[in-house]
Design a protein around this motif. Sequence first.
Motif, PDB file in Angstrom:
ATOM      1  N   GLN A  55     -11.838   6.662  -3.277  1.00  0.00           N
ATOM      2  CA  GLN A  55     -11.959   5.279  -3.248  1.00  0.00           C
ATOM      3  C   GLN A  55     -13.098   4.786  -2.378  1.00  0.00           C
ATOM      4  O   GLN A  55     -13.362   3.711  -2.625  1.00  0.00           O
ATOM      5  N   LYS A  75       2.240   1.610  -3.389  1.00  0.00           N
ATOM      6  CA  LYS A  75       1.408   2.349  -4.317  1.00  0.00           C
ATOM      7  C   LYS A  75       1.228   3.719  -4.106  1.00  0.00           C
ATOM      8  O   LYS A  75       1.025   4.380  -4.984  1.00  0.00           O
ATOM      9  N   ARG A  76       1.011   4.169  -2.879  1.00  0.00           N
ATOM     10  CA  ARG A  76       0.695   5.439  -2.528  1.00  0.00           C
ATOM     11  C   ARG A  76       1.880   6.572  -3.012  1.00  0.00           C
ATOM     12  O   ARG A  76       1.434   7.708  -3.406  1.00  0.00           O
ATOM     13  N   GLU A  77       3.186   5.922  -2.681  1.00  0.00           N
ATOM     14  CA  GLU A  77       4.443   6.880  -3.099  1.00  0.00           C
ATOM     15  C   GLU A  77       4.675   6.510  -4.268  1.00  0.00           C
ATOM     16  O   GLU A  77       5.811   7.335  -4.657  1.00  0.00           O
ATOM     17  N   GLN A  78       4.088   6.022  -5.244  1.00  0.00           N
ATOM     18  CA  GLN A  78       4.713   5.709  -6.550  1.00  0.00           C
ATOM     19  C   GLN A  78       5.891   5.030  -6.661  1.00  0.00           C
ATOM     20  O   GLN A  78       6.778   5.246  -7.433  1.00  0.00           O
ATOM     21  N   ALA A 104      -3.619   6.217   8.423  1.00  0.00           N
ATOM     22  CA  ALA A 104      -4.331   6.435   7.179  1.00  0.00           C
ATOM     23  C   ALA A 104      -5.846   5.890   7.470  1.00  0.00           C
ATOM     24  O   ALA A 104      -6.786   6.513   6.969  1.00  0.00           O
ATOM     25  N   ASP A 134      -3.821  14.412   0.735  1.00  0.00           N
ATOM     26  CA  ASP A 134      -4.119  13.039   1.439  1.00  0.00           C
ATOM     27  C   ASP A 134      -5.578  12.646   1.538  1.00  0.00           C
ATOM     28  O   ASP A 134      -5.706  11.226   1.933  1.00  0.00           O
ATOM     29  N   HIS A 138       0.987  -1.055   0.109  1.00  0.00           N
ATOM     30  CA  HIS A 138      -0.087   0.053   0.005  1.00  0.00           C
ATOM     31  C   HIS A 138       0.771   1.205   0.046  1.00  0.00           C
ATOM     32  O   HIS A 138       0.640   2.090  -0.569  1.00  0.00           O
ATOM     33  N   ARG A 139       2.020   1.047   0.637  1.00  0.00           N
ATOM     34  CA  ARG A 139       2.860   2.399   0.923  1.00  0.00           C
ATOM     35  C   ARG A 139       3.365   2.279  -0.638  1.00  0.00           C
ATOM     36  O   ARG A 139       3.649   3.613  -1.058  1.00  0.00           O
ATOM     37  N   PRO A 174      -7.783  11.219  -2.569  1.00  0.00           N
ATOM     38  CA  PRO A 174      -7.798   9.741  -3.002  1.00  0.00           C
ATOM     39  C   PRO A 174      -8.761   8.914  -2.137  1.00  0.00           C
ATOM     40  O   PRO A 174      -9.286   7.881  -2.556  1.00  0.00           O
TER      41      PRO A 174
END
Length: 488
Positions: A277, A187-190, A207, A270, A184-185, A273
């Motif tokens: 979702q 994905k969030r931080e690309q 989160a 923050d 997940h991290r 998204p």
Amino acid sequence: MTAMLVDVFTEACRIIGYTKVCLRNYQARIIMNLDLQHSASMTDPLTGLSNRLGVETYLRELPDEITATGVSVVTMELARFGKVNDSLGADLGNKIISTVAKRIQKVFSHADWIARTHGDHFCLVFTGGIDIYEQIELLNDFTQRPLALRGEVIVLSVRIGVSEIGPSVESTSYLLHAAEVALHRAKREQMKRCFFTRNLEHEAKEAHQLENDLRVSLVSNHVELHKAISNNEFKLMYQPIVDVASDTVHAVEALVRWNHPKRGLISPADFIPMAEQIQVMDVLGNWIIRRACSDALTLPTNSDGSHVGVSINISATQFIESEILVSTVKQALEETNIEPQLVKLEITESAAFGSEKIRTIDALRKLGCKTALDDFGTGYSSLTQLNTIPLDYIKLDRSFIAALGGEDQLKDQRSDRITRAVLSIAQTFNLLPVVEGVETSTQCKRLRDYGATLIQGYLFSKPLELDETRKFIENFGKKAQVKGVEHA
């Protein structure tokens, strides 16, 4: 049957000289694998791999002898699979998943366990102190090889989360969750990959709490959001877009902020998204559109008497219920009686533009609103799309001009060339360019020399409260008048 296989394997191990410890490890593994793999409730019907329950059970029941040798869990997500699935159809999407599953089994035949946990997410378990970085490279390599399916050539990539038994994760039953937190991290931080550490767990909890707070806030303020009356937590700030050719404020961009009662001011990066979702962006978006139109009516005119417009960001998820979006904009125009051409709707470039979305954009323009393609050049747009999508503006992402006028000459030259090229494209399609992220007078002068006159960035102003926005427009008009007297 299981006992017979164990006996055969035991004799083979004795012949080749395996130690008693190794023998016990592999005996335990065989028994566990056979028992789990024959359970229908633990099998993914599409791929035949273990499902989430299967891998969780496997990890939970790993013998201490195997755990002592080291255990690593790798979770992977097929990046961009959702867009491929939406554009090519679920049948081909299932074929992709099945093909990827077969490739994983072939390439990672040495893995202790392989599972499809859900959707486009897979999981691999390794024991025995294997080189995990080597396995990550294998994953990246095989997923980047093109898939040729039903006349389509598809190239995928993966994001990877990794957890390992050790100080950060002391129990095997927690390994899958830890790897998914890391994924997940990533994905969030690309990021391409991310390893689990204890601090990631804290971030994940934060989160999750933020998401819960968002749900509560939106539900409790549901009526206020729909009626576009002020609520206690969400507010809009505005960043001016200056026309440097006429020395006027062309428009202001509405930027939503969440004034959380405990956390303070929260950035949209923050919570937007999360709103998308959990599918509440239509509620929040409704409020933003109405409030922005209402606020725009209170803005003073420029020194030359021209009115200041307002730019409003439209989330990709708002296009899912296109009728609601068009109806919301129409009602906002009717309720506020604002001139429709003063309302500019910014559409994110990163979403694919299907025929339905194009019809929706066309319907918004028929209401009299202007449309802009946000962050042009950073997503999925093409020249064909520019010729198809009904647009009035394109907004150049700040990444194009970040190095413009900087000390690094090579970066300056590259930034200069690409900026001129994009501005030339805008001119070719008869679109007005708006350049974001302008911070220096050197950048502004260059852009103006190249024909760009609509400038947004900290050179002129940061995002402002509504009262501050009004003062900015008034003061900007006074400066323009003084400049006119000086020129005279």
